[in-house]
Write a protein that holds these residues in place. Structure first.
Motif, PDB file in Angstrom:
ATOM      1  N   UNK A 183      -5.997  -2.316   7.843  1.00 16.44           N
ATOM      2  CA  UNK A 183      -6.127  -2.517   9.441  1.00 16.44           C
ATOM      3  C   UNK A 183      -6.152  -1.052  10.073  1.00 16.44           C
ATOM      4  N   UNK A 184      -5.685   0.021   9.569  1.00 13.53           N
ATOM      5  CA  UNK A 184      -5.610   1.286  10.624  1.00 13.53           C
ATOM      6  C   UNK A 184      -6.740   2.055   9.644  1.00 13.53           C
ATOM      7  N   UNK A 185      -7.550   2.690  10.452  1.00 14.48           N
ATOM      8  CA  UNK A 185      -8.352   3.598  10.071  1.00 14.48           C
ATOM      9  C   UNK A 185      -7.788   4.985   9.491  1.00 14.48           C
ATOM     10  N   UNK A 186      -6.793   5.605  10.283  1.00  8.39           N
ATOM     11  CA  UNK A 186      -6.502   6.771   9.967  1.00  8.39           C
ATOM     12  C   UNK A 186      -5.360   6.599   8.965  1.00  8.39           C
ATOM     13  N   UNK A 187      -5.976   7.285   8.126  1.00  4.95           N
ATOM     14  CA  UNK A 187      -4.960   7.256   6.700  1.00  4.95           C
ATOM     15  C   UNK A 187      -3.607   7.458   6.750  1.00  4.95           C
ATOM     16  N   UNK A 190      -1.690   4.921   8.632  1.00  2.67           N
ATOM     17  CA  UNK A 190      -1.691   3.983   7.767  1.00  2.67           C
ATOM     18  C   UNK A 190      -0.370   4.031   6.692  1.00  2.67           C
ATOM     19  N   UNK A 191      -0.640   5.174   6.180  1.00  2.00           N
ATOM     20  CA  UNK A 191       0.511   5.460   5.202  1.00  2.00           C
ATOM     21  C   UNK A 191       1.950   5.524   5.715  1.00  2.00           C
ATOM     22  N   UNK A 192       2.037   5.981   6.686  1.00  2.00           N
ATOM     23  CA  UNK A 192       3.245   5.973   7.553  1.00  2.00           C
ATOM     24  C   UNK A 192       3.778   4.697   7.967  1.00  2.00           C
ATOM     25  N   UNK A 193       2.895   3.634   8.446  1.00  2.00           N
ATOM     26  CA  UNK A 193       3.405   2.537   8.533  1.00  2.00           C
ATOM     27  C   UNK A 193       3.696   1.864   7.321  1.00  2.00           C
ATOM     28  N   UNK A 194       3.118   2.059   6.343  1.00  2.00           N
ATOM     29  CA  UNK A 194       3.182   1.243   5.016  1.00  2.00           C
ATOM     30  C   UNK A 194       4.549   1.627   4.413  1.00  2.00           C
TER      31      UNK A 194
END
Lengths: 240, 310
Positions: A183-187, A190-194
């Motif tokens: 969902x999130x383009x900025x890797x 995205x890694x942080x959210x995950x």
């Protein structure tokens, strides 16, 4: 002392309640069916996955964990026993820890029952027991974190249905966080959210046979934070 | 046993309990009497450590309820207005749980004794959900007594049960006075009169009167009311006859009879009988109507405002 007394009551409550047996039965039935399917697959397609049951549980518990915790404070509030608990010579923290440990112990017992699948698997085919252990340690902590979240919502309301609904939604969102990359383009984001999602600290580590300190710290942290907040929510009943 | 000093509870601007001070001595039964919303429950909740006071404090058996809350809580047995139950526990399990929480390590003996005391021993293995309302009331009392507290606090123990059970509960409260200091709340005047050694009347968060229940009643009652039914006379004739009796303040029609208010301290029953029979009618019914708490409060409040010159 208070913790131990409350824990004992909660645990015996689970073992005298039909509902808790139904939940345990459902968990065992569903994992049993999936385990049998896995055995069939392992005969032809690929070797059986030793982390199968914990992986399945990581999703199933989104729906089952809230059912185990919704009662814990909501019922005490509705029946008025919370007022009596809060006038007993015990700390709020003792009450919250006792209830959490009661739920976690019950969950642990059900989890240990599913471990029989590993013995069955090991008797049929050579299997990676280390991998299985790692996944079980993971799902044990994962379950603890889910129960801690459930307790928090149970303390917020006197309606058990509202409590379980709110925890299910929350757990589902935390589970979906694993797929933040889609969902999130900025890797980096995205890694942080995950990394903040429950599943993100399980699916690629514990479930793959990897026990990492950071994942253990994550689940322990979720448990501690949720219980800490819950203690304050319970305490706030004194101010209304 | 209980010494309250300036206990105050504010909810925002609303003052539920306003600088209430009182004490309860060992072996004394003190009734907290007041209409709904007067602050009875809030006062009790502060004493039991459920909610902290906004101002003031209290000592229970010498333990400050704020500084030494745990010791104060151990010394108290508390029965809230709505009996708190765990429906899926047995009577015995429930009482043992509360005993343990209040510091009794081996509760079996205590549980047996208290269940015999409230007459629930035969039901010790029954699930609480199966108990009747009256039995639940006794269960509530049992949990308050199981750790043998020096102070017992009961919030409206006779509310919502049938008259026979009310009598039983009143008797057990009186019984408690022998061993414990008892503080109990009620909104029923006669109950306070029957059960208490001393009554505190509380209204709008203030203690408005205090003392021996019989004396208080005499001081505060606005006179006596009789209900009279007369046969053989028309309503007008009967009303005229009653109004003519000395000491009668007012006569009101109620149902087939009359409510007759008289001045305090006069007994007109003899006169009523004599007049009715002299006029050739028959006296079908005559009985005293107890004044309600509301009457007494009206009286008290109006006297208060007169005193303040309002």
């Amino acid at each position: 002392m208070g913790t131990w007394i409350v824990l004992r009551r909660e645990l015996s409550q689970y073992f005298t309640s039909l509902f808790a047996y139904v939940i345990a039965f459902a968990i065992l039935l569903l994992t049993g069916i999936l385990f049998n399917r896995e055995l069939t697959v392992s005969m032809t397609v690929r070797p059986a996955n030793p982390a199968l049951v914990p992986s399945v549980l990581s999703f199933m518990l989104i729906f089952f964990a809230p059912l185990l915790t919704m009662r814990l404070f909501a019922e005490e509030k509705r029946e008025g026993t919370l007022e009596l608990l809060l006038t007993a010579p015990v700390q709020e923290s003792g009450i919250v820890f006792g209830k959490f440990l009661g739920a976690w112990s019950y969950y642990t017992i059900v989890l240990l029952l599913t471990f029989t699948y590993q013995f069955i698997l090991a008797s049929i085919t050579p299997t990676d027991i280390g991998h299985a252990f790692s996944a079980y340690i993971g799902i044990w902590l994962y379950g603890g974190a889910m129960l801690a979240i459930g307790i928090f919502f149970s303390a917020l309301t006197e309606n058990q249905i509202v409590a379980s609904f709110l925890s299910m939604i929350t757990l589902l969102i935390l589970w979906l966080g694993d797929q933040a990359g889609l969902l999130i383009a900025n890797i980096e984001v995205a890694r942080f959210v995950r990394n903040l999602s429950l599943q993100g600290n399980f699916s690629t580590s514990f479930a793959a046979g990897l026990v990492r300190g950071e994942d253990i710290a994550f689940f322990a942290g979720v448990i501690i934070v949720m219980l800490y907040v819950t203690i304050h929510v319970v305490e706030s009943n004194r101010w209304r | 046993m209980i010494e309250a000093e300036g206990l105050t509870k504010r909810y925002g601007k609303l003052v539920a309990v306003d600088h209430v001070s009182f004490s309860v001595q060992p072996g004394e039964i003190v009734g907290l009497l007041g209409p709904n919303g007067a602050g009875k429950t809030t006062t009790m909740r502060m004493l039991t450590g459920f909610m902290p006071p906004s101002e003031g404090t209290a000592r229970v058996v010498g333990h400050d309820i704020i500084e030494d809350s745990m010791a104060a809580r151990r010394a108290i047995g508390y029965m809230p207005e709505r009996i708190p139950i765990y429906p899926d526990m047995t009577v015995r399990g429930y009482i043992a749980f509360w005993a343990r929480l209040r510091g009794i390590r081996r509760p079996a003996g205590h549980v047996e004794a208290v269940l015999k005391r409230v007459d629930l021993y035969d039901r010790r293995d029954t699930l609480i959900r199966q108990l009747s309302k009256g039995m639940r009331q006794r269960l509530g009392l049992a949990q308050a007594l199981v750790h043998e507290p020096e102070v017992v606090i009961l919030d409206e123990p006779t509310i919502g049960i049938d008259p026979q059970q009310v009598i039983e509960v009143r008797e057990s409260v009186r019984e408690l006075g022998r061993k414990h200091a008892v503080l109990f709340s009620t909104h029923i005047l006669t109950e306070a009169e029957q059960v208490c050694d001393r009554v505190l009347i509380i209204n709008k968060g203030h203690i408005v009167a205090e003392g021996d229940p019989g004396e208080l009643r005499q001081q505060l009652e606005p006179g006596t009311q009789l209900y009279v039914v007369i046969g053989g006379a028309s309503a007008d004739q009967a009303a005229a006859l009653l109004s003519a009796i000395p000491g009668v303040i007012s006569v009101e029609v109620q149902g087939e009879g009359f409510n007759v208010s008289t001045q305090a301290g006069t007994d007109i029953r003899g006169a009523v009988f004599a007049q009715v029979s002299a006029a050739g009618y028959s006296l079908l019914e005559i009985r005293a109507v107890a004044s309600t708490l509301e009457d007494i409060f009206l009286n008290l409040v109006s006297r208060d405002s007169q005193a303040e010159g309002v």
